[in-house]
Design a protein around this motif. Sequence first.
Motif, mmCIF file in Angstrom:
data_model
loop_
_atom_site.group_PDB
_atom_site.id
_atom_site.type_symbol
_atom_site.label_atom_id
_atom_site.label_comp_id
_atom_site.label_asym_id
_atom_site.label_seq_id
_atom_site.Cartn_x
_atom_site.Cartn_y
_atom_site.Cartn_z
ATOM 1 N N GLU A 1 52.026 23.702 40.639
ATOM 2 C CA GLU A 1 51.735 24.203 41.984
ATOM 3 C C GLU A 1 52.911 24.017 42.948
ATOM 4 O O GLU A 1 53.184 24.892 43.770
ATOM 5 N N ILE A 2 53.620 22.902 42.829
ATOM 6 C CA ILE A 2 54.735 22.639 43.738
ATOM 7 C C ILE A 2 56.071 23.031 43.111
ATOM 8 O O ILE A 2 56.784 23.897 43.626
ATOM 9 N N ALA A 3 56.431 22.380 42.010
ATOM 10 C CA ALA A 3 57.767 22.586 41.428
ATOM 11 C C ALA A 3 57.995 24.012 40.952
ATOM 12 O O ALA A 3 59.138 24.481 40.906
ATOM 13 N N MET A 4 56.911 24.726 40.595
ATOM 14 C CA MET A 4 57.061 26.116 40.146
ATOM 15 C C MET A 4 56.625 27.108 41.224
ATOM 16 O O MET A 4 57.428 27.915 41.698
ATOM 17 N N GLU A 5 55.350 27.077 41.615
ATOM 18 C CA GLU A 5 54.812 28.094 42.510
ATOM 19 C C GLU A 5 55.374 27.990 43.926
ATOM 20 O O GLU A 5 55.817 28.988 44.506
ATOM 21 N N ALA A 6 55.341 26.806 44.522
ATOM 22 C CA ALA A 6 55.872 26.651 45.881
ATOM 23 C C ALA A 6 57.371 26.938 45.911
ATOM 24 O O ALA A 6 57.881 27.565 46.848
ATOM 25 N N ASN A 7 58.068 26.515 44.878
ATOM 26 C CA ASN A 7 59.503 26.799 44.739
ATOM 27 C C ASN A 7 59.745 28.310 44.755
ATOM 28 O O ASN A 7 60.591 28.820 45.514
ATOM 29 N N HIS A 8 58.968 29.018 43.947
ATOM 30 C CA HIS A 8 59.117 30.475 43.862
ATOM 31 C C HIS A 8 58.818 31.143 45.203
ATOM 32 O O HIS A 8 59.584 32.012 45.665
ATOM 33 N N GLN A 9 57.730 30.744 45.830
ATOM 34 C CA GLN A 9 57.337 31.362 47.093
ATOM 35 C C GLN A 9 58.348 31.072 48.203
ATOM 36 O O GLN A 9 58.657 31.937 49.024
ATOM 37 N N PHE A 10 58.869 29.857 48.231
ATOM 38 C CA PHE A 10 59.872 29.488 49.230
ATOM 39 C C PHE A 10 61.088 30.404 49.122
ATOM 40 O O PHE A 10 61.588 30.930 50.123
ATOM 41 N N LYS A 11 61.547 30.617 47.905
ATOM 42 C CA LYS A 11 62.732 31.458 47.701
ATOM 43 C C LYS A 11 62.417 32.937 47.911
ATOM 44 O O LYS A 11 63.265 33.694 48.397
ATOM 45 N N GLU A 12 61.206 33.351 47.595
ATOM 46 C CA GLU A 12 60.789 34.730 47.851
ATOM 47 C C GLU A 12 60.817 35.037 49.345
ATOM 48 O O GLU A 12 61.056 36.178 49.739
ATOM 49 N N HIS A 13 60.579 34.044 50.179
ATOM 50 C CA HIS A 13 60.552 34.230 51.625
ATOM 51 C C HIS A 13 61.887 33.915 52.288
ATOM 52 O O HIS A 13 61.959 33.811 53.522
#
Length: 341
Positions: free
Chosen positions: A295-307
């Motif tokens: 949830e954090i190291a993968m998904e939140a990481n991805h979403q942060f960079k997507e934005h």
Amino acid sequence: MKGVLLINLGSPESPTPKDVKPYLDEFLMDKYVIDVPYLLRALLVRGIILRNRPEKAASAYAKIWWEEGSPLVVISKRMHEKVKPQVNVPVALAMRYGNPSLLSGLQELANKGVTEVLLFPLYPHHAMSSTTTVLEKAEEIRKQHFPNMKFSHVPAFYNKPDYIQNLADSIKKHLDQFDYDHLLFSYHGLPERHIRKTDITTKDCKIDGSCCQTPSPCHEFCYRHQCYETTKLVVEKLGIPKEKYSQTFQSRLAGDKWLEPYTDVEVNKMPEKGIKNLAVVTPAFVADCLETLEEIAMEANHQFKEHGGENFLAIPCLNDSDEWCATVSNWITDWSSAKSE
């Protein structure tokens, strides 16, 4: 004879729908997790959630699964092995859901002649869906299988100096190697009603932005207060200015109102605020697991960079670090020594 049972949440036996389904059934049918009447809980869990959730959850578990097994269980076992030789009483390991079970852990201690058990829930902060359910289930098993055993337990350690020092040292070690703009403390979320249900005063908990800073007896069991207190103590120790950190809550489910602000919402906003280098720490967990690794190291990481974010650091949990294992061992030794005087 005295002994200790370390207890963590648990995990499916494998990252497959076949094994995830019974794990989710045990977890979600717990009255302290989904706190509604049994028939409604059964309808929600077995009639709706378990129809498609096991496949989705299995896919998430598969992303983080280690060759040795579930990260949470593997890390807990490593920690257990490090603690055992540092103490003078038997120590067993159990999970609230799945294996090794609470029954097997207590049986292991009973086989060694233990009659006085320190239950050690590996949760820094008190919550009915973590601490309470562990203690209630252990007591249920004790009455049925070990009526002559005596229990005591380690209370929430969210503000204990040794824990705060371990957490601060771990964060500093990783931040020293990362030029961060912002440090986010992301805690596991809870429905707001859970917070109100644990208010022993029945009146002090308002979740209004001020009650967690106002002294009250309810703070002994208030998850929200304890999370904010952990954050406050850590940033004070590290000297982090107010503008460089914030706190959020993750892992909410649809439906009821959960603790805010939400991690995913806030992470997605950060790049437009000029935060390009984000570090995230998850102090509600002492061992890395699905919520931290996926949830954090993968998904939140991805979403942060997507934005628009550039660099993202997921700071590991304390896991089986020598310092954390020494702290746990010292607490156990203090307990065993005090009880024997």
